[in-house]
Design a protein around this motif. Structure first.
Motif, PDB file in Angstrom:
ATOM      1  N   ARG A   1       0.844  -1.186   0.000  1.00 10.09           N
ATOM      2  CA  ARG A   1       0.000   0.000   0.000  1.00 10.09           C
ATOM      3  C   ARG A   1       0.882   1.240   0.000  1.00 10.09           C
ATOM      4  O   ARG A   1       2.078   1.170   0.259  1.00 10.09           O
ATOM      5  CB  ARG A   1      -0.908  -0.018   1.235  1.00 10.09           C
ATOM      6  N   LYS A   2       0.275   2.364  -0.291  1.00  9.82           N
ATOM      7  CA  LYS A   2       0.952   3.672  -0.262  1.00  9.82           C
ATOM      8  C   LYS A   2       2.277   3.664  -1.018  1.00  9.82           C
ATOM      9  O   LYS A   2       3.277   4.203  -0.558  1.00  9.82           O
ATOM     10  CB  LYS A   2       1.215   4.094   1.189  1.00  9.82           C
ATOM     11  N   GLY A   3       2.302   2.958  -2.133  1.00  7.37           N
ATOM     12  CA  GLY A   3       3.501   2.975  -2.975  1.00  7.37           C
ATOM     13  C   GLY A   3       4.672   2.196  -2.416  1.00  7.37           C
ATOM     14  O   GLY A   3       5.800   2.310  -2.916  1.00  7.37           O
TER      15      GLY A   3
ATOM     16  N   PRO B   1      -6.018  -4.121   8.202  1.00  5.25           N
ATOM     17  CA  PRO B   1      -7.052  -4.715   7.363  1.00  5.25           C
ATOM     18  C   PRO B   1      -6.531  -5.730   6.337  1.00  5.25           C
ATOM     19  O   PRO B   1      -7.324  -6.474   5.789  1.00  5.25           O
ATOM     20  CB  PRO B   1      -7.561  -3.484   6.592  1.00  5.25           C
ATOM     21  N   ASN B   2      -5.209  -5.768   6.091  1.00  2.05           N
ATOM     22  CA  ASN B   2      -4.779  -6.430   4.847  1.00  2.05           C
ATOM     23  C   ASN B   2      -3.596  -7.385   4.961  1.00  2.05           C
ATOM     24  O   ASN B   2      -2.986  -7.708   3.953  1.00  2.05           O
ATOM     25  CB  ASN B   2      -4.421  -5.344   3.808  1.00  2.05           C
ATOM     26  N   ASP B   3      -3.251  -7.803   6.173  1.00  2.00           N
ATOM     27  CA  ASP B   3      -2.088  -8.690   6.292  1.00  2.00           C
ATOM     28  C   ASP B   3      -2.468  -9.996   6.982  1.00  2.00           C
ATOM     29  O   ASP B   3      -3.327 -10.008   7.861  1.00  2.00           O
ATOM     30  CB  ASP B   3      -0.979  -8.023   7.119  1.00  2.00           C
ATOM     31  N   ILE B   4      -1.781 -11.046   6.602  1.00  2.00           N
ATOM     32  CA  ILE B   4      -1.976 -12.331   7.266  1.00  2.00           C
ATOM     33  C   ILE B   4      -0.662 -12.722   7.935  1.00  2.00           C
ATOM     34  O   ILE B   4       0.411 -12.629   7.326  1.00  2.00           O
ATOM     35  CB  ILE B   4      -2.448 -13.400   6.262  1.00  2.00           C
TER      36      ILE B   4
ATOM     37  N   ILE C   1       2.159 -13.857  -1.320  1.00  2.00           N
ATOM     38  CA  ILE C   1       2.221 -14.865  -0.262  1.00  2.00           C
ATOM     39  C   ILE C   1       3.632 -15.413  -0.189  1.00  2.00           C
ATOM     40  O   ILE C   1       4.164 -15.918  -1.188  1.00  2.00           O
ATOM     41  CB  ILE C   1       1.221 -16.001  -0.579  1.00  2.00           C
ATOM     42  N   ASN C   2       4.253 -15.300   0.961  1.00  2.00           N
ATOM     43  CA  ASN C   2       5.589 -15.876   1.126  1.00  2.00           C
ATOM     44  C   ASN C   2       5.436 -17.376   1.291  1.00  2.00           C
ATOM     45  O   ASN C   2       4.848 -17.838   2.257  1.00  2.00           O
ATOM     46  CB  ASN C   2       6.270 -15.295   2.370  1.00  2.00           C
ATOM     47  N   VAL C   3       5.949 -18.129   0.331  1.00  2.00           N
ATOM     48  CA  VAL C   3       5.760 -19.578   0.384  1.00  2.00           C
ATOM     49  C   VAL C   3       7.062 -20.290   0.769  1.00  2.00           C
ATOM     50  O   VAL C   3       7.146 -20.954   1.794  1.00  2.00           O
ATOM     51  CB  VAL C   3       5.228 -20.132  -0.961  1.00  2.00           C
TER      52      VAL C   3
ATOM     53  N   GLU D   1      16.236  -6.275   6.359  1.00  2.00           N
ATOM     54  CA  GLU D   1      15.131  -5.309   6.511  1.00  2.00           C
ATOM     55  C   GLU D   1      13.812  -6.002   6.841  1.00  2.00           C
ATOM     56  O   GLU D   1      12.915  -5.394   7.412  1.00  2.00           O
ATOM     57  CB  GLU D   1      14.985  -4.429   5.246  1.00  2.00           C
ATOM     58  N   LEU D   2      13.657  -7.272   6.478  1.00  2.00           N
ATOM     59  CA  LEU D   2      12.378  -7.949   6.709  1.00  2.00           C
ATOM     60  C   LEU D   2      12.424  -9.023   7.782  1.00  2.00           C
ATOM     61  O   LEU D   2      11.380  -9.476   8.250  1.00  2.00           O
ATOM     62  CB  LEU D   2      11.882  -8.593   5.405  1.00  2.00           C
ATOM     63  N   LYS D   3      13.603  -9.441   8.175  1.00  2.00           N
ATOM     64  CA  LYS D   3      13.650 -10.681   8.965  1.00  2.00           C
ATOM     65  C   LYS D   3      12.933 -10.594  10.311  1.00  2.00           C
ATOM     66  O   LYS D   3      12.448 -11.605  10.807  1.00  2.00           O
ATOM     67  CB  LYS D   3      15.076 -11.219   9.082  1.00  2.00           C
TER      68      LYS D   3
ATOM     69  N   GLU E   1      -6.343   3.735   3.607  1.00  2.00           N
ATOM     70  CA  GLU E   1      -4.903   3.976   3.666  1.00  2.00           C
ATOM     71  C   GLU E   1      -4.437   4.223   5.106  1.00  2.00           C
ATOM     72  O   GLU E   1      -3.685   5.142   5.360  1.00  2.00           O
ATOM     73  CB  GLU E   1      -4.539   5.162   2.768  1.00  2.00           C
ATOM     74  N   VAL E   2      -4.956   3.468   6.044  1.00  2.00           N
ATOM     75  CA  VAL E   2      -4.500   3.628   7.423  1.00  2.00           C
ATOM     76  C   VAL E   2      -3.644   2.437   7.825  1.00  2.00           C
ATOM     77  O   VAL E   2      -3.841   1.326   7.359  1.00  2.00           O
ATOM     78  CB  VAL E   2      -5.677   3.791   8.423  1.00  2.00           C
ATOM     79  N   SER E   3      -2.678   2.699   8.703  1.00  4.58           N
ATOM     80  CA  SER E   3      -1.803   1.640   9.203  1.00  4.58           C
ATOM     81  C   SER E   3      -2.056   1.462  10.683  1.00  4.58           C
ATOM     82  O   SER E   3      -2.383   2.413  11.385  1.00  4.58           O
ATOM     83  CB  SER E   3      -0.336   2.033   9.010  1.00  4.58           C
ATOM     84  N   LEU E   4      -1.854   0.254  11.140  1.00  2.14           N
ATOM     85  CA  LEU E   4      -2.118  -0.058  12.535  1.00  2.14           C
ATOM     86  C   LEU E   4      -0.828  -0.527  13.188  1.00  2.14           C
ATOM     87  O   LEU E   4      -0.093  -1.326  12.623  1.00  2.14           O
ATOM     88  CB  LEU E   4      -3.156  -1.181  12.552  1.00  2.14           C
ATOM     89  N   ARG E   5      -0.564  -0.016  14.383  1.00  5.14           N
ATOM     90  CA  ARG E   5       0.612  -0.469  15.128  1.00  5.14           C
ATOM     91  C   ARG E   5       0.211  -0.793  16.553  1.00  5.14           C
ATOM     92  O   ARG E   5      -0.550  -0.044  17.166  1.00  5.14           O
ATOM     93  CB  ARG E   5       1.679   0.644  15.180  1.00  5.14           C
ATOM     94  N   GLY E   6       0.729  -1.899  17.085  1.00  4.71           N
ATOM     95  CA  GLY E   6       0.509  -2.224  18.485  1.00  4.71           C
ATOM     96  C   GLY E   6       1.440  -1.367  19.325  1.00  4.71           C
ATOM     97  O   GLY E   6       2.425  -0.795  18.829  1.00  4.71           O
TER      98      GLY E   6
END
Ligand code: ATP
Length: 317
Positions: free
Chosen positions: A115-117, A171-174, A204-206, A214-216, A307-312
């Protein structure tokens, strides 16, 4: 031809002789052998024993349309390409020139989108990258709910194809074990009569066994949690998504909300980040339209998936 050979192999318990197969399909044994080898190159495990013939042990890992047809109940056209910029872009381009609906799958995205580019990292044959081009007759205001519907359908399909239990981050992540395994990006075009098309894409990361620095901390893959065959998974997703879309078109989002709530990964204190604004409060659930509710200072605020993001409070969820 490959579709027919694959269907025969899949529908035969045990061995089918090369002679039976080639006669049934009207091709030479040499041509059959070539097709079988191509399927093996696509990752299928096919046992061949002289005098007995061929036996399918496991489906190809490259989710070509020819193979998917033997696994799905739906007959929406499926297009597979080894490499694309982004399956959403391919679907949107197709939407401009064709009136129909289709599924676009790729083995790699060179410019996968979040999202958001933002970027969705999409390495070759490590993930399943697919976009549905659909044209349901629904009110434009309901498009954002389709992302939540897709999250429930995907979570169901992953469970059915792999046995892996997932959670949904509105709303958009598993997520699996608190880390992101799937991202969903829904884009749509409206015309004067309402919706022209909706493209719902999913990365989907398979098969990733590890992720770059950056992602780990926040990414995971299905393979890290169980065994996954990409063809079976893609077929399960097509069936689950299209079944869900029928219900969504007819009855809206509410039939999906109890499953959505049961799988939601959110709890406690959260922040909702919108362009130029941040709201913090206690998570108070979701309404039947899929809006997020948070409570702060005795007031309940409602946020629509967009276009909203959620953070705990303590990080990602
Ligand atoms: P936010 O929580 O900030 O709203 P998001 O979860 O909605 O973000 P998306 O825009 O859907 O994120 O996806 C893009 C983000 O996901 C990237 O900025 C990156 O942090 C992360 N990302 C990119 N590729 C992958 C991947 N293959 N697996 C997991 N996460 C990824």
């Amino acid at each position: 031809m490959r579709q027919k050979i694959y269907a025969q192999l899949k529908n035969t318990d045990g061995f089918i002789s090369g002679e039976t197969l080639s006669t049934a399909l009207g091709i030479t044994r040499a041509a059959l052998w070539k097709h079988i080898n191509a399927m093996k190159t696509d990752g299928a495990l096919i046992e061949s024993v002289t005098s007995r013939g061929y036996r399918l042990i496991s489906p190809p890992t490259v989710p070509r349309a020819e193979y998917l047809a033997a696994h799905t109940r739906h007959d929406m056209p499926v297009y597979y390409k080894p490499s694309v910029t982004s399956t959403n872009d391919v679907a949107k381009t197709a939407a401009q020139s064709e009136p129909g609906e289709a599924v676009f799958i790729a083995g790699q995205q060179t410019a996968g989108k979040g999202r958001k580019g933002r970027t969705w990292v999409s390495p070759k044959n490590a993930g399943l990258y697919m976009s549905f081009l659909v044209r349901p007759s629904i009110e434009p205001a309901r498009v954002s709910g389709l992302t939540l519907m897709a999250a429930v359908a995907l979570s169901d399909a992953i469970q059915a194809a792999t046995g892996i239990h997932t959670q949904i981050k509105w709303p958009n992540d598993i997520l699996i074990g608190g880390k992101k395994a799937v991202g969903i990006l829904t884009e749509s075009l409206l015309n004067m009569d309402g919706i022209d098309y909706i493209v719902c894409g999913m990365g989907i990361n398979v098969a990733q066994k590890s992720f770059d620095d950056e992602l780990k901390e926040k990414a995971t893959s299905l393979t890290m949690h169980g065994k996954t065959n990409t063809t079976e998974l893609a077929a399960a997703i097509i069936d689950a998504f299209l079944d869900a879309l029928d219900i969504f078109t007819r009855d809206g989002l509410s039939p999906f909300m109890s499953a959505f709530r049961a799988r939601s990964a959110i709890s406690g204190r959260v922040s909702v980040i919108s362009p130029g604004h941040r709201d913090t409060g206690d998570f108070a659930g979701f309404d039947d339209d899929g809006a997020l509710l948070i409570e702060s200072g005795g007031q309940t605020k409602r946020f629509i998936a967009g276009e909203v993001s959620l953070r705990g409070e303590n990080g990602y969820v």
